[in-house]
Structure formats: structure tokens, C-alpha cells
Enzyme design. Structure first.
Site, PDB file in Angstrom:
ATOM      1  N   ARG A 142     -10.482   8.118  -2.434  1.00 30.21           N
ATOM      2  CA  ARG A 142     -10.929   7.880  -0.838  1.00 30.21           C
ATOM      3  C   ARG A 142     -12.042   8.904  -0.662  1.00 30.21           C
ATOM      4  O   ARG A 142     -12.010   9.884  -1.555  1.00 30.21           O
ATOM      5  CB  ARG A 142      -9.729   8.176   0.034  1.00 30.21           C
ATOM      6  CG  ARG A 142      -8.430   7.355   0.020  1.00 30.21           C
ATOM      7  CD  ARG A 142      -7.590   7.636   1.043  1.00 30.21           C
ATOM      8  NE  ARG A 142      -6.503   6.999   0.987  1.00 30.21           N
ATOM      9  CZ  ARG A 142      -5.315   7.023   0.452  1.00 30.21           C
ATOM     10  NH1 ARG A 142      -4.942   8.383  -0.508  1.00 30.21           N
ATOM     11  NH2 ARG A 142      -4.427   6.364   0.461  1.00 30.21           N
ATOM     12  N   HIS A 238     -16.060   2.818   0.133  1.00 26.83           N
ATOM     13  CA  HIS A 238     -14.689   2.534   0.017  1.00 26.83           C
ATOM     14  C   HIS A 238     -14.414   1.141  -0.987  1.00 26.83           C
ATOM     15  O   HIS A 238     -13.580   0.778  -1.640  1.00 26.83           O
ATOM     16  CB  HIS A 238     -13.845   2.219   1.303  1.00 26.83           C
ATOM     17  CG  HIS A 238     -12.421   2.292   1.525  1.00 26.83           C
ATOM     18  ND1 HIS A 238     -11.778   3.531   1.066  1.00 26.83           N
ATOM     19  CD2 HIS A 238     -11.491   1.414   1.489  1.00 26.83           C
ATOM     20  CE1 HIS A 238     -10.514   3.386   1.084  1.00 26.83           C
ATOM     21  NE2 HIS A 238     -10.390   2.254   1.404  1.00 26.83           N
ATOM     22  N   ARG A 241     -13.791   1.879  -4.325  1.00 26.85           N
ATOM     23  CA  ARG A 241     -12.017   1.926  -4.489  1.00 26.85           C
ATOM     24  C   ARG A 241     -11.596   0.670  -4.757  1.00 26.85           C
ATOM     25  O   ARG A 241     -10.647   0.526  -5.559  1.00 26.85           O
ATOM     26  CB  ARG A 241     -11.446   2.800  -3.330  1.00 26.85           C
ATOM     27  CG  ARG A 241      -9.911   2.838  -3.164  1.00 26.85           C
ATOM     28  CD  ARG A 241      -9.651   3.848  -2.178  1.00 26.85           C
ATOM     29  NE  ARG A 241      -8.427   3.632  -1.675  1.00 26.85           N
ATOM     30  CZ  ARG A 241      -7.273   4.316  -2.175  1.00 26.85           C
ATOM     31  NH1 ARG A 241      -7.597   5.103  -3.148  1.00 26.85           N
ATOM     32  NH2 ARG A 241      -6.109   4.299  -1.697  1.00 26.85           N
ATOM     33  N   HIS A 264      -0.782   5.073  -2.478  1.00 29.41           N
ATOM     34  CA  HIS A 264      -0.188   4.145  -1.227  1.00 29.41           C
ATOM     35  C   HIS A 264       1.263   4.536  -1.303  1.00 29.41           C
ATOM     36  O   HIS A 264       2.086   4.704  -2.417  1.00 29.41           O
ATOM     37  CB  HIS A 264      -0.619   2.387  -1.893  1.00 29.41           C
ATOM     38  CG  HIS A 264      -1.719   2.209  -1.557  1.00 29.41           C
ATOM     39  ND1 HIS A 264      -2.424   0.914  -2.279  1.00 29.41           N
ATOM     40  CD2 HIS A 264      -2.909   2.670  -1.076  1.00 29.41           C
ATOM     41  CE1 HIS A 264      -3.444   0.640  -2.138  1.00 29.41           C
ATOM     42  NE2 HIS A 264      -3.814   1.725  -1.295  1.00 29.41           N
TER      43      HIS A 264
END
Length: 292
Positions: A142, A238, A241, A264
Site C-alpha cells: 500500500r 494503488h 498494487r 489481507h
């Protein structure tokens, strides 16, 4: 109300381990809900929540925003139930939304390569930017995790980095050769010049003043590179990612491994990339299956 919100803030920090940004969002959501409740005569709390969501929907809020606000309220009522059991609504009594997952927008391998190639690597800041963007794409970090990286978070010998993500959870992520080469170049040729005689707080990526680079500064330069490369302005930092995750899946990485790398908490979050990847799966199936 202030005392209650302060206690809720403590609950979010200690029990949920949320980031400061999430904490602030939850507090805003709860304050908005409580202010709305004062204007209604509905008695049952679950009905108050339903009425509030309908009010927000009528105001034009998107389902994704409504979903986040519901998450905030679920956390709030979980906190309230600790203080008083009468507030224990349970998951079934708080309305849910049929949220449609929006597939993330991300650049192709060729677009990533083109984007990196337009960066001026003859300039010190260009070398820094190339190293930072290469690392984003190579690790799936991130942006907030990237700017918080310290020098000693990178293990060049073992080719991995460690970072603390959401909930202050630490994870280890392998790094590819290209990203490591650019980081080494940046550390050797650029970072000492950016730091100058200033005190070194150990952050990996620095701005022109020798301080930790901000998300906003990196975002601004990224947008300029998109413009220069002629790529979609809808791409964000992002998006790298998302590209990292999808390209790994295309290469054969399993979902559990990808979940660990991305940090996650739930595999459900990672599974969105199986939908993004369906075109690739169809192509593989068509080439591989005898009855395709």
C-alpha cells in the site's frame, strides 16, 4: 457524547487495531448517525439504522460508501454492547447491502513498462521515483506502507522486506531483482544528497528537503508520469498494487500466498482478483482443454 466517542476511539485502537485514517472515518460516520438519530422518533435501533441508510441513499451516497458507514455502525454497536447488553444487535439485526464489488482498474504489463520508461532517470528525483514505483509494483505494498518504510526494513541479502500494515500486523514480502537494483542505485546516488546534513530518521524514501516523502507528493509525480506516458488518468498508485496481484495470479501464484503478501485479513478480499483474472483463465482454458 464526547466521553462516549473517546471510549469508542480507545476501543477501535485496542480491540480493532485500526489505522488513524480508519479511526477518523469511523468517528465521522458515528457522529453523523447520532446527529441523524436526534431528528427521528423511531424507537428500535435497527430501524433507526435502516432509516439512516435510506436517508443517505436518498442523498446520493454510493453503495461502497454506505457499506463503509455500516461497518462503522457495526463496530460502534459492538462497542456499546460491551457497555450495555441492550445494545447487542448482532450481525443479523443490522441491515446489510447487496454490494457489487467493483473490479479494480490496473495497468497491463506493457503499460507498467511504458510508465517506468518515461521517468527521467538522469535526474535524482527521477531515480528516487523509479525506485519507489518499481518497489510498489514488485511488492504490492500500500502507498502508506511504502512511505513508512525504513532503511532496515529491506534485507538485500535475502531479497525481502518487512512492513507493518493494517492492524499493525507485520508481514514479509519478497522483492524482485529489478526493484532491488533501483533501490540500491537510489541509496548510493540520491538519498545521501537529499538528506544532506540533516538528521537521518531512517526513512527509505525522502523528499527534496530530506524528510520522509508524503503520499501526496508521490501521487502528484505519478500523475505527471501517467500524463507523459499517455496512460489513463484513472490509474492511481494503488493500481500498481492491483497490477502486482493480478500479474502474480496470471503467473500461477495461489490465493492463500497472495493473501499473505497483500496483507489481507480475509481471503474474501483477495478473491476479487479471481474475477479480474477471468479473461486470462478463459484464454488458458481455451488453449489447454481438449474440448474447449
Amino acid at each position: 457524547m464526547r466521553e462516549l466517542l473517546d471510549k469508542f476511539k480507545g476501543f477501535l485502537k485496542t480491540e480493532r487495531g485500526v489505522s488513524q485514517r480508519t479511526l477518523n472515518a469511523y468517528l465521522r460516520d458515528v457522529v453523523g448517525f447520532l446527529e441523524y438519530v436526534e431528528t427521528t422518533y423511531i424507537e428500535a435501533w435497527e430501524e433507526k439504522i435502516k432509516s439512516y441508510i435510506e436517508y443517505l441513499r436518498a442523498c446520493g451516497f454510493k453503495n461502497s460508501t454506505l457499506g463503509r458507514k455500516l461497518s462503522s455502525l457495526k463496530a460502534f454497536f459492538e462497542f456499546l454492547s460491551i457497555l450495555d447488553p441492550q445494545f447487542d444487535l448482532g450481525g443479523s439485526r443490522i441491515p446489510s447491502l447487496p454490494l457489487k464489488k467493483r473490479l479494480p482498474l490496473f495497468p497491463s504489463r506493457e503499460e507498467v513498462e511504458h510508465l517506468f520508461n518515461v521517468i527521467d532517470i538522469e535526474s535524482p528525483l527521477g531515480i528516487r521515483d523509479r525506485a519507489a514505483l518499481e518497489l510498489l509494483y514488485a511488492s504490492g505494498l500500500r502507498v502508506s506502507e511504502l512511505v513508512d518504510l525504513k532503511l532496515d526494513d529491506i534485507n538485500f541479502e535475502e531479497k525481502f522486506l518487512k512492513c507493518k500494515g493494517k492492524g499493525n500486523k507485520e508481514r514479509l514480502i519478497p522483492i524482485g531483482r529489478k526493484a532491488l537494483d533501483w533501490i540500491k542505485k537510489y541509496l548510493k546516488e540520491v538519498r545521501p544528497k537529499l538528506l544532506g546534513e540533516r538528521k537521518d530518521f531512517g526513512f527509505l524514501f525522502l523528499n527534496s528537503y530530506g524528510a520522509k516523502i508524503s503520499r501526496e507528493a508521490l501521487w502528484y509525480r505519478f500523475k505527471n508520469y501517467l500524463l507523459k506516458a499517455g496512460l489513463s488518468e484513472k490509474y492511481t498508485l494503488h493500481s500498481l498494487r492491483h497490477a502486482f496481484a493480478t500479474h502474480l495470479l496470471e503467473g500461477g501464484v495461489d490465493l492463500r500466498t497472495l493473501q499473505e503478501i497483500l496483507g489481507h485479513a480475509s481471503l474474501t478480499t483477495t478473491q476479487i482478483y479471481t474475477h479480474v483474472n477471468i479473461k486470462h483463465l478463459k484464454e488458458v482454458y481455451k488453449k489447454s482443454h481438449p474440448r474447449a
